[in-house]
Write a protein that holds these residues in place. Sequence first.
Motif, PDB file in Angstrom:
ATOM      1  N   SER A  81      -5.045  13.179   6.044  1.00  0.00           N
ATOM      2  CA  SER A  81      -4.497  12.352   4.956  1.00  0.00           C
ATOM      3  C   SER A  81      -3.450  11.385   5.490  1.00  0.00           C
ATOM      4  O   SER A  81      -3.412  10.207   5.092  1.00  0.00           O
ATOM      5  CB  SER A  81      -3.893  13.237   3.872  1.00  0.00           C
ATOM      6  OG  SER A  81      -4.869  14.057   3.284  1.00  0.00           O
ATOM      7  N   ASN A  82      -2.603  11.869   6.418  1.00  0.00           N
ATOM      8  CA  ASN A  82      -1.595  10.989   7.021  1.00  0.00           C
ATOM      9  C   ASN A  82      -2.244   9.849   7.806  1.00  0.00           C
ATOM     10  O   ASN A  82      -1.796   8.692   7.750  1.00  0.00           O
ATOM     11  CB  ASN A  82      -0.681  11.791   7.955  1.00  0.00           C
ATOM     12  CG  ASN A  82       0.227  12.744   7.196  1.00  0.00           C
ATOM     13  OD1 ASN A  82       0.455  12.558   6.000  1.00  0.00           O
ATOM     14  ND2 ASN A  82       0.745  13.750   7.873  1.00  0.00           N
ATOM     15  N   GLU A 125      -5.307   8.584   7.362  1.00  0.00           N
ATOM     16  CA  GLU A 125      -5.963   7.668   6.433  1.00  0.00           C
ATOM     17  C   GLU A 125      -4.942   6.779   5.724  1.00  0.00           C
ATOM     18  O   GLU A 125      -5.199   5.590   5.482  1.00  0.00           O
ATOM     19  CB  GLU A 125      -6.794   8.462   5.424  1.00  0.00           C
ATOM     20  CG  GLU A 125      -8.048   9.076   6.056  1.00  0.00           C
ATOM     21  CD  GLU A 125      -8.793  10.007   5.123  1.00  0.00           C
ATOM     22  OE1 GLU A 125      -8.253  10.313   4.032  1.00  0.00           O
ATOM     23  OE2 GLU A 125      -9.910  10.428   5.468  1.00  0.00           O
ATOM     24  N   ASN A 126      -3.782   7.337   5.380  1.00  0.00           N
ATOM     25  CA  ASN A 126      -2.717   6.528   4.763  1.00  0.00           C
ATOM     26  C   ASN A 126      -2.218   5.466   5.735  1.00  0.00           C
ATOM     27  O   ASN A 126      -1.988   4.302   5.340  1.00  0.00           O
ATOM     28  CB  ASN A 126      -1.549   7.422   4.327  1.00  0.00           C
ATOM     29  CG  ASN A 126      -1.904   8.282   3.131  1.00  0.00           C
ATOM     30  OD1 ASN A 126      -2.798   7.952   2.369  1.00  0.00           O
ATOM     31  ND2 ASN A 126      -1.208   9.406   2.978  1.00  0.00           N
ATOM     32  N   THR A 151      -4.775   2.652   6.050  1.00  0.00           N
ATOM     33  CA  THR A 151      -4.815   1.825   4.830  1.00  0.00           C
ATOM     34  C   THR A 151      -3.639   0.851   4.783  1.00  0.00           C
ATOM     35  O   THR A 151      -3.798  -0.319   4.414  1.00  0.00           O
ATOM     36  CB  THR A 151      -4.794   2.724   3.575  1.00  0.00           C
ATOM     37  OG1 THR A 151      -5.917   3.604   3.605  1.00  0.00           O
ATOM     38  CG2 THR A 151      -4.848   1.882   2.304  1.00  0.00           C
TER      39      THR A 151
END
Length: 572
Positions: free
Chosen positions: A381-382, A384-385, A388
Amino acid sequence: QFEDIYDFHFGGQPYIAGKVPDLIKTETQKLMLIGLIIMSIILLINLRSILSVIMIVMLIFMSMLSMMGLLGWIFYFTGSLYFFFTFVNSSMPIVLLTIANSDGVHVITRFFKEARMHKNVKLALSKTMNQLSLPIFLTSITTTAAFLTMISSPIPAMTGYGISIGFGIIWAWILSCTFLPALINLINWNFSKAALTKTSLLEKIVHVFAQNILKHPKLVLTTGITILLITSLGIRHINVEVNLINLFKSENIIPKSTQFLDREMAGSMNLMIKVNDDLKEPTVLNQMVKIQNFLETIPTINTTISIANIIKEMHQKVMNDNPIFNSIPASRDKINNLFTMYSMSGNPDDFESLVNYEYNAGIITAMMHTISTKDVVRIASNIENFLTIETPNLNMEVSGLMIFLKDFVSLVVQSSITSILMSIIIIIFIIWIFFRSWKFGLLSIIPLISAIILNFGLMGWFGIDLTHFTALLTSIIIGVGVDFSIHYISEFIHYMKNNTAKNEISMKVVDNVGYPIILDVCSNMGFGALIFSSLIPLTQMGGLMIIAMFSTSIGTLTILASIMEINKHKLN
């Protein structure tokens, strides 16, 4: 031939995929045999008849062979990957065994009870099958329907699992209503034997237990609900674990080799980012460098590599090895020249793992330590953030084992929730059709909902991970739980239709169904042998299965019995 000279350490998913099948086969065969032996001993002690135990074991084996045969034939004719016997399927024999054992135990114990009363085999058998044919049929189709809900699972292996075990359950029902009664009728029973003259110790215990429960139904119900509410708080602490390596005990060769690769090498888990862009543009390569720099700040990631690394090193080489030029050239022409130089002096095939021949797609590969699924989800998640926010204009695809595990977590949770909800709805509908009462439909799901809450709550409190294997425990709970409740409700309706006094119904029901339910539970305790498996999921399943069997049976004989006793005047 080199094993005496060197130490070999293997790792990675291909190695695990090749190693696991033999391990599953060895573990399952060994522990199933131990479980069957323990089960047979418990049945023999309580039934006091070798022939009856042999008949139940025959029923189990014939059901199991039919299930495994169907799995093999469907794969033979279709070649469908859904019908591979995988790590997930290792629990199939255990699940079917508990259900087939339940059918056999109910028929045998009821026959013995009727035989003690009538001293006539055919009459006792006739009364047994008249009373049990409908509940065994209902338990079979409701349990089969619950397993068939796996067809909707997003995990492909679950489809074959549900279809195969559903067939095995139906075959167990057919054998219970044909093969088993035929065997009973053929045997020359000795009515002077203890099995046909005296009640067993367990029967007496169940009778005393029922008397105490039914004397204080409101207190029992309140206590049961309180325990469930407290236990349910543990559900929020459940951790999902789907990384295969973390599903083996530390002394197993697979985690040992993986730990060596993590400690001494680059690691055994990977993350891959495919960049679909013009890789001759300096801005694109610099963004790839930026991504790699970020990835290398993550403690579990050991190293990263991409075409950007090659370009930086070549740039430094052509500039007389000056470290200042260990960077991406500022112009597209210089980058193009470096690619040309490499294609003339090196082997173009060396680039295949990093970039394609058109230079419009490249791979960033990160190697990392093996970590838990919980950490995988957080780190992914980190990453992918970061991608982005920091590289919004870069066309990328993120994949690799790490992302697979992250996505698989949601599939496991989704599969469990979908299976539970669909099974409950189907069970209510089937019971409503056959008993023509929505009240009995709702009552039938009380023990299994209670058991599901209890098991998942205890998983949270005791730190037992939810895996794609322990998630299957839900199916066991639903299958066994609904069996117990249907037998109880069917017996209750039988006495109600025969105008039995309201204050006597519950006691008669528990006397008739309580003993086979508890005997079924006790005999299946043999499969606590799974606790000794080297596979953590099988170990956990062994412990949870014991809890599941107790929770579904006690839930039926306490919570369901109390509710029906309290509301007996409203049940028509």
